[in-house]
Scaffold this active site. Sequence first.
Site, PDB file in Angstrom:
ATOM      1  N   HIS A 185      -3.849  -4.865   0.133  1.00 14.84           N
ATOM      2  CA  HIS A 185      -3.361  -5.402   1.407  1.00 14.84           C
ATOM      3  C   HIS A 185      -3.428  -6.929   1.382  1.00 14.84           C
ATOM      4  O   HIS A 185      -4.457  -7.491   1.708  1.00 14.84           O
ATOM      5  CB  HIS A 185      -4.214  -4.862   2.557  1.00 14.84           C
ATOM      6  CG  HIS A 185      -3.959  -3.420   2.848  1.00 14.84           C
ATOM      7  ND1 HIS A 185      -2.960  -3.007   3.692  1.00 14.84           N
ATOM      8  CD2 HIS A 185      -4.548  -2.302   2.378  1.00 14.84           C
ATOM      9  CE1 HIS A 185      -2.943  -1.687   3.745  1.00 14.84           C
ATOM     10  NE2 HIS A 185      -3.903  -1.225   2.956  1.00 14.84           N
TER      11      HIS A 185
ATOM     12  N   GLU B 299      -2.240  -8.925   3.461  1.00  8.91           N
ATOM     13  CA  GLU B 299      -2.456  -9.433   4.819  1.00  8.91           C
ATOM     14  C   GLU B 299      -3.923  -9.389   5.223  1.00  8.91           C
ATOM     15  O   GLU B 299      -4.295  -9.919   6.259  1.00  8.91           O
ATOM     16  CB  GLU B 299      -1.592  -8.638   5.809  1.00  8.91           C
ATOM     17  CG  GLU B 299      -2.087  -7.241   6.159  1.00  8.91           C
ATOM     18  CD  GLU B 299      -1.778  -6.161   5.126  1.00  8.91           C
ATOM     19  OE1 GLU B 299      -1.441  -6.500   3.976  1.00  8.91           O
ATOM     20  OE2 GLU B 299      -1.905  -4.968   5.464  1.00  8.91           O
TER      21      GLU B 299
ATOM     22  N   CYS C 114       0.844  -1.200   0.000  1.00 10.01           N
ATOM     23  CA  CYS C 114       0.000   0.000   0.000  1.00 10.01           C
ATOM     24  C   CYS C 114       0.885   1.257   0.000  1.00 10.01           C
ATOM     25  O   CYS C 114       1.634   1.470  -0.938  1.00 10.01           O
ATOM     26  CB  CYS C 114      -0.973  -0.032   1.174  1.00 10.01           C
ATOM     27  SG  CYS C 114      -2.314   1.161   1.000  1.00 10.01           S
TER      28      CYS C 114
END
Lengths: 265, 250
Positions: free
Chosen positions: A247, A249, A146
């Site tokens: 993202h 994650e 990001c």
Amino acid sequence: MVPFLLSCRFVLIRGSSLSVFSVSSVYSVVNLVLRTGTTNHMRKQTTEYTEENGKNGRRRRELDSQRCIIVDYGTGNLNSIKRTLDRVSVESEISSSIEDIRAADKIIFPGVGHFGNAMSNLHAAGLIDILNEVVLEKRTPILGICLGMELMAKRGDEGNVAGLGWIDAEAVRFDIQEKVPHMGWNQIAAKRASPLIEGIDENTEFYFAHAYHLRLNDPADILTETQYGIAFPSAIEKGNIFGVQFHPEKSHDAGARLLKNFADM
Amino acid sequence: MFRPRVIPVLLLKDQALVKSVRFKNHKYIGDPINAVRIFNELKADELVFLDIDASRNHRLISLDFVREVGEEAFMPFSVGGGVRSIDDIQAILAAGAEKVIIGTQAGLEPSFIREASERFGSSTIVVCIDVKKKLFHGDRTWVVNGSSSTRYPPLEFAKLMEENGAGELIVQSIGRDGTMNGYDIDLIKSISTAVGIPVIALGGAGRIEHLIAAYRDGTANAVAAGSLFVYQDERRGVLINYPEKGELVF
């Protein structure tokens, strides 16, 4: 005899799942048992394979236990990255130490928030020089996430400050009809193949939350594109430098796969 | 292709998951962390947690709880409840949330949103606008879990919040909360068409069609619901659920 046989097959299959060769030998061992009615041979075989797999297992773990450092410079949600790496058995450490970054085999460079503030944080933490050293000289693979990817650009609109300058690009604000920030799940389209996106299907969705995006001056650096009002680079790759605008994650299994791909490079 | 997010909203009261009707009559649903695990399995797009007692009791949502959710959630989540300061936001983000939801403090001190968005970036700051009619007035923005009104009509407040740098708005109809009769489409549309930031519809969803209507007719950018995802149907038997991708054709 039959239940015992079945249980032995189970052991062998479990133990030999790493190679085709071993699977065929399951049958040869079973055939041997069927022919001779003896289990001595089989025990020997089982032991041998277990040992061999043990070795394989150790070798794999050695590869996995490369030092993956998640750079902490006071921004972003670092624990969720670490936790996702844990899920796919990648050892990682959150650190802001120059020594850790220098010794790292892989670097994850996160970021959330304001471009200008993040650059100030990096300067204040004294991390600019070491990052330049490992990325440009030592050529350690680095994955920006990001804002972490946006900071790799030469300049950022937000705060109008210079970035790290590793990628010939600017981080610019979306100028589109659609709502900004681009917030939610969207697909990525690969412009070329890369180990980073290996095993990830073409239209897989990832989670995005950003108001700025990179404008790259060299299209060769674009790895994937995403459509939101315009086509913007959602992943980049230039040598040892990788970045994703989304993202991973926070993107369920596909995101975990991408992080694992990076760690396994 | 970009698609609207479908967001379960989980209400907390004394660390338990509850569900209200029109912000009252809280019914116990279960353990919130269990719910997170189930939503992981169901691959929910995003989760929202709101501690509905926090503002009234002048405290922040439990950071231990946020941490615990952070340990479990494989998807982004936002957290609200009693957020009054920059330190509160910092603490919630450090505990693992992606975004912080601000309601009461935004209504009492709109400039706080500017301070917060400049510090943490717009994408991190969500403003929740709770809307209810005020006697002898039209719709107003309410704060402290719907217990006191502000002078702001919702549309005016939404524009002010955008101006101050909010990254996203949750527009919640208090009168529809828990009714499962459908969103206040006019309210959502009036705000969504007037601001350039994403609007999340909340309050009233009881069926998948309601979600689709909020997107198509209300032009919401994301659709959120409480009852729909914690109850099996209108009879309100507890069942954590989430639509399959194929059920949702926006």
